[in-house]
Write a protein that holds these residues in place. Structure first.
Motif, PDB file in Angstrom:
ATOM      1  N   LEU A  89     -22.701  -9.400  -0.308  1.00  0.00           N
ATOM      2  CA  LEU A  89     -21.766 -10.344   0.306  1.00  0.00           C
ATOM      3  C   LEU A  89     -20.725 -10.847  -0.695  1.00  0.00           C
ATOM      4  N   ASN A  90     -21.123 -11.030  -1.950  1.00  0.00           N
ATOM      5  CA  ASN A  90     -20.165 -11.470  -2.965  1.00  0.00           C
ATOM      6  C   ASN A  90     -19.120 -10.404  -3.273  1.00  0.00           C
ATOM      7  N   GLY A  91     -19.447  -9.145  -2.956  1.00  0.00           N
ATOM      8  CA  GLY A  91     -18.489  -8.056  -3.145  1.00  0.00           C
ATOM      9  C   GLY A  91     -17.541  -7.871  -1.968  1.00  0.00           C
ATOM     10  N   ALA A  92     -17.735  -8.647  -0.925  1.00  0.00           N
ATOM     11  CA  ALA A  92     -16.861  -8.530   0.255  1.00  0.00           C
ATOM     12  C   ALA A  92     -15.440  -8.948  -0.117  1.00  0.00           C
ATOM     13  N   GLU A  93     -14.476  -8.291   0.487  1.00  0.00           N
ATOM     14  CA  GLU A  93     -13.068  -8.557   0.198  1.00  0.00           C
ATOM     15  C   GLU A  93     -12.421  -9.262   1.379  1.00  0.00           C
ATOM     16  N   ILE A  94     -11.551 -10.196   1.063  1.00  0.00           N
ATOM     17  CA  ILE A  94     -10.835 -10.892   2.128  1.00  0.00           C
ATOM     18  C   ILE A  94      -9.947  -9.894   2.848  1.00  0.00           C
ATOM     19  N   SER A  95      -9.896 -10.035   4.137  1.00  0.00           N
ATOM     20  CA  SER A  95      -9.069  -9.145   4.947  1.00  0.00           C
ATOM     21  C   SER A  95      -7.601  -9.369   4.600  1.00  0.00           C
ATOM     22  N   GLU A  96      -6.878  -8.290   4.423  1.00  0.00           N
ATOM     23  CA  GLU A  96      -5.474  -8.395   4.038  1.00  0.00           C
ATOM     24  C   GLU A  96      -4.579  -8.427   5.265  1.00  0.00           C
ATOM     25  N   HIS A  97      -3.631  -9.320   5.230  1.00  0.00           N
ATOM     26  CA  HIS A  97      -2.629  -9.385   6.289  1.00  0.00           C
ATOM     27  C   HIS A  97      -1.521  -8.402   5.934  1.00  0.00           C
ATOM     28  N   PRO A  98      -1.065  -7.590   6.874  1.00  0.00           N
ATOM     29  CA  PRO A  98      -0.079  -6.556   6.550  1.00  0.00           C
ATOM     30  C   PRO A  98       1.259  -7.104   6.041  1.00  0.00           C
ATOM     31  N   LYS A  99       1.578  -8.361   6.320  1.00  0.00           N
ATOM     32  CA  LYS A  99       2.870  -8.906   5.905  1.00  0.00           C
ATOM     33  C   LYS A  99       2.764  -9.887   4.742  1.00  0.00           C
ATOM     34  N   LEU A 100       1.541 -10.088   4.241  1.00  0.00           N
ATOM     35  CA  LEU A 100       1.355 -11.001   3.118  1.00  0.00           C
ATOM     36  C   LEU A 100       0.901 -10.227   1.897  1.00  0.00           C
ATOM     37  N   ALA A 101       1.473 -10.548   0.762  1.00  0.00           N
ATOM     38  CA  ALA A 101       1.082  -9.916  -0.492  1.00  0.00           C
ATOM     39  C   ALA A 101       0.182 -10.865  -1.273  1.00  0.00           C
ATOM     40  N   THR A 102      -0.752 -10.285  -1.979  1.00  0.00           N
ATOM     41  CA  THR A 102      -1.627 -11.080  -2.831  1.00  0.00           C
ATOM     42  C   THR A 102      -1.419 -10.624  -4.275  1.00  0.00           C
ATOM     43  N   MET A 103      -2.022 -11.331  -5.181  1.00  0.00           N
ATOM     44  CA  MET A 103      -1.930 -10.958  -6.589  1.00  0.00           C
ATOM     45  C   MET A 103      -2.442  -9.538  -6.790  1.00  0.00           C
ATOM     46  N   LYS A 104      -3.441  -9.166  -6.027  1.00  0.00           N
ATOM     47  CA  LYS A 104      -4.008  -7.818  -6.117  1.00  0.00           C
ATOM     48  C   LYS A 104      -2.927  -6.754  -5.872  1.00  0.00           C
ATOM     49  N   ASN A 105      -1.981  -7.040  -4.960  1.00  0.00           N
ATOM     50  CA  ASN A 105      -0.915  -6.091  -4.652  1.00  0.00           C
ATOM     51  C   ASN A 105       0.012  -5.848  -5.842  1.00  0.00           C
ATOM     52  N   TYR A 106       0.154  -6.836  -6.709  1.00  0.00           N
ATOM     53  CA  TYR A 106       1.115  -6.751  -7.810  1.00  0.00           C
ATOM     54  C   TYR A 106       0.457  -6.637  -9.175  1.00  0.00           C
ATOM     55  N   ARG A 107      -0.853  -6.552  -9.225  1.00  0.00           N
ATOM     56  CA  ARG A 107      -1.595  -6.559 -10.485  1.00  0.00           C
ATOM     57  C   ARG A 107      -1.084  -5.510 -11.474  1.00  0.00           C
ATOM     58  N   ASP A 108      -1.047  -4.249 -11.067  1.00  0.00           N
ATOM     59  CA  ASP A 108      -0.640  -3.177 -11.973  1.00  0.00           C
ATOM     60  C   ASP A 108       0.801  -3.352 -12.449  1.00  0.00           C
ATOM     61  N   GLU A 109       1.664  -3.776 -11.557  1.00  0.00           N
ATOM     62  CA  GLU A 109       3.070  -3.991 -11.912  1.00  0.00           C
ATOM     63  C   GLU A 109       3.204  -5.097 -12.963  1.00  0.00           C
ATOM     64  N   ILE A 110       2.466  -6.180 -12.779  1.00  0.00           N
ATOM     65  CA  ILE A 110       2.521  -7.298 -13.726  1.00  0.00           C
ATOM     66  C   ILE A 110       1.945  -6.892 -15.072  1.00  0.00           C
ATOM     67  N   ILE A 111       0.833  -6.203 -15.077  1.00  0.00           N
ATOM     68  CA  ILE A 111       0.229  -5.762 -16.340  1.00  0.00           C
ATOM     69  C   ILE A 111       1.188  -4.823 -17.064  1.00  0.00           C
ATOM     70  N   GLY A 112       1.810  -3.927 -16.320  1.00  0.00           N
ATOM     71  CA  GLY A 112       2.790  -3.015 -16.920  1.00  0.00           C
ATOM     72  C   GLY A 112       3.943  -3.762 -17.533  1.00  0.00           C
ATOM     73  N   SER A 113       4.423  -4.779 -16.870  1.00  0.00           N
ATOM     74  CA  SER A 113       5.536  -5.588 -17.401  1.00  0.00           C
ATOM     75  C   SER A 113       5.147  -6.321 -18.666  1.00  0.00           C
ATOM     76  N   VAL A 114       3.948  -6.854 -18.706  1.00  0.00           N
ATOM     77  CA  VAL A 114       3.488  -7.597 -19.874  1.00  0.00           C
ATOM     78  C   VAL A 114       3.354  -6.682 -21.086  1.00  0.00           C
ATOM     79  N   TYR A 115       2.755  -5.511 -20.895  1.00  0.00           N
ATOM     80  CA  TYR A 115       2.510  -4.595 -22.020  1.00  0.00           C
ATOM     81  C   TYR A 115       3.750  -3.799 -22.423  1.00  0.00           C
ATOM     82  N   ASN A 116       4.720  -3.664 -21.554  1.00  0.00           N
ATOM     83  CA  ASN A 116       5.918  -2.876 -21.869  1.00  0.00           C
ATOM     84  C   ASN A 116       7.047  -3.714 -22.435  1.00  0.00           C
ATOM     85  N   HIS A 117       6.870  -5.026 -22.499  1.00  0.00           N
ATOM     86  CA  HIS A 117       7.938  -5.883 -23.022  1.00  0.00           C
ATOM     87  C   HIS A 117       7.501  -6.605 -24.251  1.00  0.00           C
TER      88      HIS A 117
END
Length: 117
Positions: A89-117
């Motif tokens: 149950l602790n591994g359950a993921e919140i259902s994603e709304h198709p029109k809402l973005a979460t941090m999970k959606n941008y994680r790789d992009e943000i990490i890439g920006s931090v390490y590339n600058h």
């Protein structure tokens, strides 16, 4: 687990399912555990559809754990397989709304920006 649980009927009409789901609306947090036979896309879509009927913002979708060979079909199967319900149950993921973005959606992009600058 200290969590209230209810099993919904697996048969019946769409109207029957919708009526059962309406009874869950008063709850703040709901775990939806649908049979995961071989990661069947139809079952996954059913789970997402149920979350939309109840309220997508309060539904957590139970999914197979990455470190297990067998995903139990329900809590009873998990207990019979001696699996930890809290871990599942602790591994359950919140259902994603198709029109809402979460941090999970941008994680790789943000990490890439931090390490590339």
């Amino acid at each position: 687990t200290g969590r209230a649980a209810v099993s919904l009927p697996n048969t019946g009409t769409k109207e029957d399912t919708e009526q059962c789901l309406q009874l869950l609306k008063p709850f703040d947090k709901i775990y939806l555990w649908i049979d995961h036979n071989n990661n069947d896309p139809a079952q996954q879509e059913k789970q997402k559809g149920m979350a939309q009927m109840i309220g997508i913002y309060k539904c957590f979708l139970v999914k197979p754990l990455k470190n297990t060979r067998i995903m139990p079909n329900d809590a009873n199967d998990a207990l019979l397989l001696n699996q930890d319900l809290n871990e599942i149950l602790n591994g359950a993921e919140i259902s994603e709304h198709p029109k809402l973005a979460t941090m999970k959606n941008y994680r790789d992009e943000i990490i890439g920006s931090v390490y590339n600058h």
